[in-house]
Enzyme design. Sequence first.
Site, mmCIF file in Angstrom:
data_model
loop_
_atom_site.group_PDB
_atom_site.id
_atom_site.type_symbol
_atom_site.label_atom_id
_atom_site.label_comp_id
_atom_site.label_asym_id
_atom_site.label_seq_id
_atom_site.Cartn_x
_atom_site.Cartn_y
_atom_site.Cartn_z
ATOM 1 N N ARG A 67 -85.149 46.759 65.673
ATOM 2 C CA ARG A 67 -83.381 46.951 66.389
ATOM 3 C C ARG A 67 -82.956 47.600 65.236
ATOM 4 O O ARG A 67 -81.895 48.266 65.501
ATOM 5 C CB ARG A 67 -83.108 45.898 66.944
ATOM 6 C CG ARG A 67 -81.972 46.028 67.620
ATOM 7 C CD ARG A 67 -81.392 45.259 68.497
ATOM 8 N NE ARG A 67 -81.820 43.832 68.488
ATOM 9 C CZ ARG A 67 -81.008 42.932 67.589
ATOM 10 N NH1 ARG A 67 -79.954 43.381 66.758
ATOM 11 N NH2 ARG A 67 -81.157 41.768 67.331
ATOM 12 N N TYR A 116 -70.232 66.816 80.904
ATOM 13 C CA TYR A 116 -71.353 66.320 81.502
ATOM 14 C C TYR A 116 -71.050 65.045 82.333
ATOM 15 O O TYR A 116 -70.177 64.119 81.939
ATOM 16 C CB TYR A 116 -72.307 65.693 80.347
ATOM 17 C CG TYR A 116 -73.522 65.123 81.108
ATOM 18 C CD1 TYR A 116 -74.539 65.950 81.575
ATOM 19 C CD2 TYR A 116 -73.669 63.860 80.898
ATOM 20 C CE1 TYR A 116 -75.610 65.320 82.257
ATOM 21 C CE2 TYR A 116 -74.827 63.039 81.454
ATOM 22 C CZ TYR A 116 -75.753 63.907 82.023
ATOM 23 O OH TYR A 116 -76.984 63.316 82.613
ATOM 24 N N ASP A 140 -70.316 67.112 71.844
ATOM 25 C CA ASP A 140 -71.675 67.223 72.348
ATOM 26 C C ASP A 140 -72.147 68.407 72.384
ATOM 27 O O ASP A 140 -71.634 69.313 73.125
ATOM 28 C CB ASP A 140 -71.301 66.773 74.167
ATOM 29 C CG ASP A 140 -72.692 66.568 74.743
ATOM 30 O OD1 ASP A 140 -73.678 67.148 74.291
ATOM 31 O OD2 ASP A 140 -72.736 65.962 75.705
ATOM 32 N N LYS A 143 -82.991 66.884 76.010
ATOM 33 C CA LYS A 143 -82.836 68.194 76.679
ATOM 34 C C LYS A 143 -83.873 69.144 75.242
ATOM 35 O O LYS A 143 -85.137 69.093 75.202
ATOM 36 C CB LYS A 143 -81.448 68.835 76.494
ATOM 37 C CG LYS A 143 -80.890 67.747 77.544
ATOM 38 C CD LYS A 143 -81.072 67.860 78.865
ATOM 39 C CE LYS A 143 -80.612 66.507 79.640
ATOM 40 N NZ LYS A 143 -79.015 66.383 79.640
HETATM 41 C C1 LIG Z 1 -78.302 65.518 79.997
HETATM 42 C C2 LIG Z 1 -76.975 65.429 79.112
HETATM 43 C C3 LIG Z 1 -76.235 64.145 78.516
HETATM 44 C C4 LIG Z 1 -76.979 62.785 78.898
HETATM 45 O O1 LIG Z 1 -78.182 62.430 78.445
HETATM 46 P P1 LIG Z 1 -79.210 61.621 78.803
HETATM 47 O O2 LIG Z 1 -80.306 61.886 77.662
HETATM 48 O O3 LIG Z 1 -79.618 62.152 80.234
HETATM 49 O O4 LIG Z 1 -78.549 60.404 78.680
HETATM 50 C C5 LIG Z 1 -75.196 64.312 77.693
HETATM 51 N N1 LIG Z 1 -74.403 65.679 77.429
HETATM 52 C C6 LIG Z 1 -75.068 66.585 78.298
HETATM 53 C C7 LIG Z 1 -74.584 67.918 77.703
HETATM 54 C C8 LIG Z 1 -76.220 66.604 78.841
HETATM 55 O O5 LIG Z 1 -76.772 67.772 79.242
#
Ligand SMILES: *Cc1c(COP(=O)(O)O)cnc(C)c1O
Length: 405
Positions: A58, A111, A194, A219
């Site tokens: 952890r 998001y 982000d 992604k």
């Molecule tokens: C998919 C996504 C998230 C969330 O990520 P997860 O891995 O699904 O928790 C946050 N920001 C953006 C821009 C995303 O496309």
Amino acid sequence: MMSYGYKPALSEGAIKCPIFQTSTFVFQTAEEGKAFFEVAYGLREKQEGEELGLIYSRINNPDLEILENRLTLWDGAEDCAVFESGMAAITTVLLEFLKPGDCILISSPLYGGSDHFIRKILPKFHIRALTFTVGQSKQDVIRLVEQAGCAESLAMVYIETPANPTNDLIDIEESKAIAQHFSNQDKEVYLAVDNTYMGPLWQHPLQHGADLVLYSATKYLGGHSDLIAGACLGSKSLMTRVKGLRTFLGNMASPHTGWLLLRSLETLKIRMDQQARNAEIVADFLNGHPKVEKVYYLGNLTAADGRAMEIKDQQCLSNGAMISFDIQGGAHEAYQFLNSLKLIKLAVSLGSTESLAEHPATMTHIDVDTDLKTQLGISEKMIRLSIGIENAKDLLWDINQALGG
Ligand SMILES: *Cc1c(COP(=O)(O)O)cnc(C)c1O
């Protein structure tokens, strides 16, 4: 991405980092265990050349540490923390840097998951969100914060650029200037970006003044639609705070996810290069198709777009691989297109090797209020594509037949 930070001699000569599927690590001596804990709990600084010893998965694990070290290279960050999802990375950052009474300034649209956490869950902790959208000037946004009574309590500016699904651009440097405007000797307002939509290749927010960069590693970083993970990067001092909270929330990625991401990183650049090349070909095709009304693609920006083009030149290294378009007609035509696709998969998510298509208005952005959807241009005729690494001719064939030939 193939070897950085991994020493085969420490793993029986294995050429690649094995999965360290272990909960805990054996100390050679009690003194060593004590020394590791002192550093891990921040009771003393690491000595010159001392590495944080392995304690418990952890707190740290070789698959995560090697992955984190490799990830810092793309963004030029001092440190990185990997999480079990993008949302885990985002919510940990928000919880670490905000406290009751604070305000957070966000760009819109965000998001859906981030938007939900900030607007629906943070208010339970007496944290207020203020929203700005593309096209508002720095002066407008500063006035907005002042008029809301948040000049003293603003603690974070949080943005997402390009915006999903419209590819609208927010100026990272200007967002930093807004954060600095509300910083003083008692508090620093941090800028978090982000960067999921551009991945670590096509935009480097830290170089434009961001304090923290966040990714859904699900992604582009993962890139194969087979894992969920997240990452946060920044300076040593901010990342010590982020990793500290991660240790106590316990939302780090597993060794297996870390290992999968190490594999993914080896092909990150060739995948993303191919995705961007394919996206250009698909966008060209859509631009010329009579059944397509409008294409939202960074490569379509020209000098006539003014500010948007300036921001793109300043901070984007590629046009990316996300394309949205308005189909002629409405929801019916959009659904017909989606239901007719044969190669491109009808699914949310993005950045993977296979191309994906979805309907933002009734899928990823269903929760955005109707007025805001209209203002942002997310209509029933919009379709979002994430372009993969297939043969571009196959993609054009599929899109063409789904548009009715
Ligand atoms: C998919 C996504 C998230 C969330 O990520 P997860 O891995 O699904 O928790 C946050 N920001 C953006 C821009 C995303 O496309």
